[in-house]
Design an enzyme around this catalytic site. Structure first.
Site, PDB file in Angstrom:
ATOM      1  N   TRP A  27       8.872  -3.118   3.540  1.00  0.00           N
ATOM      2  CA  TRP A  27       7.661  -3.942   3.458  1.00  0.00           C
ATOM      3  C   TRP A  27       7.962  -5.424   3.256  1.00  0.00           C
ATOM      4  CZ3 TRP A  27       4.433  -5.706  -0.966  1.00  0.00           C
ATOM      5  CH2 TRP A  27       3.156  -6.078  -0.558  1.00  0.00           C
ATOM      6  N   LYS A  59      13.227  16.986  -5.186  1.00  0.00           N
ATOM      7  CA  LYS A  59      12.623  18.285  -5.481  1.00  0.00           C
ATOM      8  C   LYS A  59      13.674  19.381  -5.409  1.00  0.00           C
ATOM      9  CE  LYS A  59       7.832  17.457  -4.330  1.00  0.00           C
ATOM     10  NZ  LYS A  59       7.176  16.969  -3.111  1.00  0.00           N
ATOM     11  N   TRP A  84       5.083   0.380   9.533  1.00  0.00           N
ATOM     12  CA  TRP A  84       5.522  -0.780   8.737  1.00  0.00           C
ATOM     13  C   TRP A  84       4.889  -2.063   9.271  1.00  0.00           C
ATOM     14  CZ3 TRP A  84       7.796   0.040   4.266  1.00  0.00           C
ATOM     15  CH2 TRP A  84       8.504   1.231   4.074  1.00  0.00           C
ATOM     16  N   ASP A  92      -1.888   2.870   2.657  1.00  0.00           N
ATOM     17  CA  ASP A  92      -1.194   2.974   3.924  1.00  0.00           C
ATOM     18  C   ASP A  92      -1.535   4.359   4.479  1.00  0.00           C
ATOM     19  OD1 ASP A  92       0.466   2.293   5.941  1.00  0.00           O
ATOM     20  OD2 ASP A  92       2.328   2.411   4.787  1.00  0.00           O
ATOM     21  N   LYS A 123      20.041  10.725  -7.874  1.00  0.00           N
ATOM     22  CA  LYS A 123      18.752  10.563  -7.210  1.00  0.00           C
ATOM     23  C   LYS A 123      17.849  11.746  -7.560  1.00  0.00           C
ATOM     24  CE  LYS A 123      17.700   8.709  -2.669  1.00  0.00           C
ATOM     25  NZ  LYS A 123      18.160   8.538  -1.291  1.00  0.00           N
ATOM     26  N   GLN A 128      12.669  -1.985  -0.188  1.00  0.00           N
ATOM     27  CA  GLN A 128      11.672  -2.671   0.641  1.00  0.00           C
ATOM     28  C   GLN A 128      12.197  -3.977   1.236  1.00  0.00           C
ATOM     29  OE1 GLN A 128       9.027  -1.194   1.584  1.00  0.00           O
ATOM     30  NE2 GLN A 128       9.173   0.537   0.189  1.00  0.00           N
ATOM     31  N   PRO A 141       0.803  -1.220   0.000  1.00  0.00           N
ATOM     32  CA  PRO A 141       0.000   0.000   0.000  1.00  0.00           C
ATOM     33  C   PRO A 141       0.838   1.273   0.000  1.00  0.00           C
ATOM     34  CG  PRO A 141       0.099  -0.927   2.210  1.00  0.00           C
ATOM     35  CD  PRO A 141       0.815  -1.888   1.316  1.00  0.00           C
TER      36      PRO A 141
END
Ligand SMILES: [Zn+2]
Ligand SMILES: [Zn+2]
Length: 1008
Positions: A586, A622, A545, A86, A619, A582, A47
């Site tokens: 997750w 913003k 998590w 989530d 990477k 992850q 999620p």
């Protein structure tokens, strides 16, 4: 008739149209329902948090989540896919804090936890519409209407149940430990969260500090100068918390004499530190330093800070004026860096804390949970990192700063708010995952990882180095930790569900409607089972998590509902996919929770994706302004192009250097090539009124047809195998290769067959074959490029066969007819392509156009290769535009270079042509040029492909001769009824050209 297909199209517009069709026909739901009762295929959707815009990396994960279940559905599996959101945790709280202008936990509590959490609840879905829109636009088929949501009461109740199960197994405990702590968020982080936020190249102070020796060890040295232990640190703010120095007992230490003082440090590091002007006057074993006493840098009692003694529990100590600390021996003193004497602050380091317990050290905590220095130091009230230079300034004044430099090293930051983490001793709730380490490892053995190296690499290492899961958070918007504590006797009880809670003796504080969040659960109390005192919930919430890791059971409110969940095929997942980070997020929380609860693996197959970086490999952020906005890419190139780029450009697991020009390239090289073949087919099929017959048409396939059908069946085998093996990359590349062969060999070699005017058996065979290729391709493409696949299928199949399934996503995956696979023929043509490309290379070196016919092309090749080429010779002659192939050995062909031939070779064959072109072939070359110009002119004039014309020409005598000699050929190729020499009449489309040095004027006129 098929719907006409323009050779130019806008994929984004086409996709909008297809999307409308899917909506109208309810295709996604029907694709699942049609397979109800068949074996299940289970995707777990990891999620996302919908409180920010979806980024390009979300698109990556979502298209990978999509492709495999689409394929499995076509293979006949029942594959419902449920979306999830989530909704808890720091990311949400941070956004709300920003919006409300709150800067600390105190601000939140002043604002009111109820109001704060209400804002969190609202904000969770602030970008939901955008998430849903992009999910649909990229054709990630997932049930958004019935999405699970981690903040729902039922969801939380299952999470409580899971925690209670662990509690009952003795797997939950509260530890006073040094944990990584985010001072801004005011909470501990788990080790996997810490792993998410390491930054290389972080600048910190690198300072050498002197601790003044007051007693012991330096006997024999003149007492005229003071002696100091030299230590090194990168965190000056921890120095006021120093309560011991540690040495290695068996290492050698040196006493060095300088002008004004003596310094003690490890002999091995004297050179590294660099001590000009000092000379060694004495050597000691580390064990001889143990017990030596030194002055604290800052006596805590002078600055209003408490000093505790560490033992079985912490005890406050009374003020001492001439406080001294001592040197201890430990086994973790490094001889690689520093000075071999380690500054110990039990409040701020894990090993320091443990050593504190073991050696009964003092515990001095000079920083609060917001990272602000407490007490009355000159640097009190400052954030620790800001206090660093002031601490050094103070030490300088006291002549205790030996040297101050800067260092660049790796340091952990809060993965959410980017604040440097501090290591603090405090109470935290843990899950004892180390108790099931062997099981975690064993269950991982059963999982298929793609790419495979993650299994025992990144993920396996993580399990091998498992540490207990620090899973409580001193925050507000999260699943409350379901632990209550007795205010009288301190007894703890864990509650595993709402019903259980309500049944507790003396239960009170409940208000409708039920909301299992703070502050409402904080009001719920009951009587202590041992002393009848009042039980209050502890204040912590849990790591979000844990929420997402509990999704396999919590989305189904197990075990309060769906009791058969673990046995009825819904657990474990057949497939999950997320980015490689992850493994510590997750993937790990899923794996840990299912191992802890059921000792079962949670997923069978996992595609682990690389990160999406910018074109330069940096990477996206913003701050740097290099974030790629997915909508911009989709609106320009379409979702299929972006999907295809993600599938085929690089193997899953590698990083993506996202470059818009590469999506453009995918669109041009692959999608447009396929589109052109499709458009070509439809255009000619409509002219010839070709109608595919439902049964296999009784046609005589040519060798070329047999070859592409063989390749097509091999492609079915390969695509099936590729997707079954969770490898969309190989699959995509295989399809690209086939489309290239189809376009650049089959269609090119067949153009004449479609173009000729008579509708004979050969023409029918060509149409039937190309039709079969395109229809099968639409089905093979369906999981990867669902829009284009649908467009082709709708037009090629649905418009002709009314009884066919009304979407390509409702059909079964193609099955190969392996009897049609002719490997020999495939190899023959592959070699023919190779030889042809050598021939083209030779022409280009000789400066002879491909349209210029040549008499002979010499091919140097072995006997087996000659047999191959002989079998497909007419194709090669036409492709190479030569009258004859002459075979010889590679050596003999190479030797032709001496006779002025142009030779091009690439093992195991070579090719040679003469640069001299005979006159009659030159004329034929000119005729071909004329044809090409006329064809271009027909298009420029806006004629239809099937329009008949009159052609006019005017030029030198040579041109007139060529036009006469090749009249039949030119007429046939350009659909000219007549070739008229002379000035064209008014209203004829005319152009002037120069062909092989001759001027020619050409005119074309459409006949009514
Ligand atoms: Zn933080
Ligand atoms: Zn009690």
């Amino acid at each position: 008739m098929f719907h006409p297909v323009d050779s130019r199209t806008s994929f984004p517009q086409l996709e909008e149209k297809i999307f409308g069709l899917w909506q109208e026909k309810d295709v996604f739901r029907r694709s699942i329902e049609a397979r109800r009762g068949r074996p299940r295929f289970v995707l777990y959707e990891g999620p996302p948090t919908a409180n920010g815009s979806p980024g390009i990396h979300h698109v990556l994960a979502r298209v990978f989540k999509d492709v495999i279940p689409r394929y499995k559905t076509m293979k006949g599996y029942y594959a419902p896919r449920i979306a999830g959101w989530d909704t808890h945790g720091l990311p949400v709280e941070l956004e709300v804090e920003k919006a409300l202008g709150l800067a600390s936990k105190k601000d939140i509590e002043d604002f009111g936890i109820d109001k704060f959490n209400a804002r969190c609840r609202e904000s969770v879905f602030s970008y939901l519409k955008e998430w849903e829109a992009i999910t649909e636009r990229i054709a990630f088929w997932v049930d958004l209407e019935n999405a699970y949501v981690t903040m729902n009461n039922d969801y939380i109740e299952t999470v409580w149940w899971a925690i209670k199960e662990m509690w009952d197994k003795g797997l939950i405990y509260q530890g006073y430990k040094v944990t990584p702590h985010c001072p801004r968020c005011g909470t501990s982080l788990s080790s996997h969260e810490v792993a998410l936020g390491y930054k290389d190249d972080t600048e910190d102070p690198s300072v050498y500090i002197k601790f003044k020796v007051v007693k012991g060890l330096l006997g024999g040295l003149p007492k005229d100068k003071p002696a100091y232990f030299l230590t090194w640190t990168t965190t000056p703010w921890t120095l006021p918390g120093n309560t011991a120095l540690a040495v290695a007992a068996d290492a050698e230490y040196a006493v060095l004499e300088g002008e004004d003082d003596y310094l003690v440090l490890a002999s091995a590091l004297v050179g590294v530190v660099g001590l000009d002007g000092y000379k060694v006057v004495k050597k000691l074993a580390g064990s001889q330093l143990v017990g030596a006493e030194y002055e604290p840098l800052f006596n805590p009692h002078e600055f209003g800070v408490e000093r505790w003694h560490m033992g079985s529990e912490l005890k406050v100590q009374g003020a001492v004026k001439n406080l001294t600390y001592r040197v201890i021996a430990t086994d973790f003193v490094s001889m690689e860096e520093g000075t071999g004497i380690v500054h110990m602050a039990p409040a701020y380091g894990e090993v320091d804390y443990e050593a504190g317990i073991e050696h009964g050290l003092d515990f001095v905590h000079t920083v609060d949970l917001q990272g602000i220095v407490t007490g009355s130091y000159p640097f009190s009230g400052r954030f620790v990192k800001d206090a660093d230079p002031l601490v050094l300034e103070e030490l300088e004044k006291k002549n205790l700063l030996f040297r101050s430099e800067k260092i660049r090293h790796t340091y952990p930051f809060c993965w959410r708010c980017d604040t440097p983490l501090l290591y603090y001793a405090k109470q935290t709730w843990y899950i004892r995952t180390t108790a099931v380490k062997d099981e975690l490892v064993a269950r991982n053995d059963e999982i298929n990882w793609y790419p495979e190296y993650i299994k025992y690499g990144r993920f396996g290492d993580w399990l091998q180095n498992n540490v207990d899961w620090a899973f409580s958070r001193e925050r507000y918007w999260g699943t409350p930790l379901p632990v209550w504590r007795c205010e009288s006797c301190g007894n703890y009880e864990c509650v595993g569900g709402v019903r259980e809670l309500e049944k507790k003796p003396g239960f009170s504080g409940f208000k409708e409607p039920l909301d299992l969040h703070r502050p409402f659960v904080d009001e719920l109390t009951f009587d202590c089972s041992s002393c009848k005192g009042k039980m209050w919930r502890v204040s912590e919430v849990i790591d979000c998590w844990f929420d997402s890791g509990a999704m396999p059971i919590a989305q189904h409110h197990y075990p309060y509902e769906n009791k058969t969940l673990l046995e009825d095929g819904r657990f474990p997942a057949d497939y999950i996919s997320e980015a490689v980070d992850q493994t510590r997020g997750w993937f790990y929380s899923l794996h840990a929770i299912s191992t802890l609860l059921f000792d079962r693996r949670c997923f069978n197959n996992v595609i682990c994706l690389g990160h999406v970086l910018d074109a330069k490999g940096e990477k996206m952020s913003k701050a740097k302004g290099n974030v790629v906005e997915p909508w911009a890419v989709i609106n320009k190139y379409g979702a299929d192009a972006l999907r295809w780029y993600f599938f085929a450009s690089t193997a899953a697991g590698n990083v993506y250097r996202f470059d818009e020009s590469m999506v453009a390239e995918v669109s041009r090289r692959f999608l447009s090539t396929l589109w052109n073949v499709y458009s070509f087919f439809v255009t000619y099929a409509n002219i010839d009124h070709f109608t595919p017959s439902g049964e296999r048409a009784k046609v005589e396939p040519s060798e070329l047809d047999c070859w592409i059908i063989s390749e097509l069946n091999q492609l079915i085998v390969d695509v099936d195998k590729g997707l079954d093996g969770y490898n969309p990359t190989e699959t995509g590349r295989r399809i690209e290769g086939f489309v290239d062969d189809l376009s650049n060999w089959y269609v090119r070699r067949s153009r004449r067959r479609f173009w000729k005017s008579e509708s004979d058996a050969d023409k029918l065979a060509a149409y039937t074959t190309l039709y079969q290729c395109l229809v099968t391709l639409s089905k093979l493409l369906a999981p990867l490029a669902p829009f284009l696949a649908e467009e082709m299928y709708q037009n090629l199949v649905c418009s002709v066969f009314t009884e066919a399934p009304d979407s390509v996503h409702l059909v079964d995956f193609p099955v190969a007819d392996e009897s049609k696979i002719d490997k020999q023929l495939g190899d023959d043509i592959r070699l023919a392509m190779r030889v042809s490309s050598l021939g083209r290379a030779a022409r280009s070196q000789a400066g002879i156009k491909v349209r210029q016919p040549l008499a002979v092309n010499y091919v140097g090749i072995d006997l087996k290769g000659r047999e191959s080429l002989e079998r497909v010779k007419p194709q090669i002659l036409e492709e190479m535009n030569v009258k004859e192939l002459i075979y010889d050995t590679v050596e003999n062909v190479a030797a032709l270079a001496e006779d002025g031939y142009v030779v091009v070779g690439e093992s195991p064959c070579n090719s040679a042509i003469s640069p001299e072109v005979p006159a009659e072939l030159l004329a034929e070359g000119v005729a071909r040029e004329v044809v090409r110009r006329l064809q271009t002119m027909r298009r420029s004039a806006g004629f239809d492909i099937a329009d008949h014309i009159t052609t006019y020409y005017q030029g030198e005598a040579y041109i007139g001769q060529v036009m006469a000699d090749f009249a039949d050929y030119i007429k046939q190729e350009t659909l000219s009824r007549e070739l008229v020499e002379g000035v064209p009449e008014e209203g004829v489309f005319t152009e002037r050209h120069k062909l092989s040095g001759y001027d020619i004027a050409l005119g074309v006129k459409r006949l009514a």
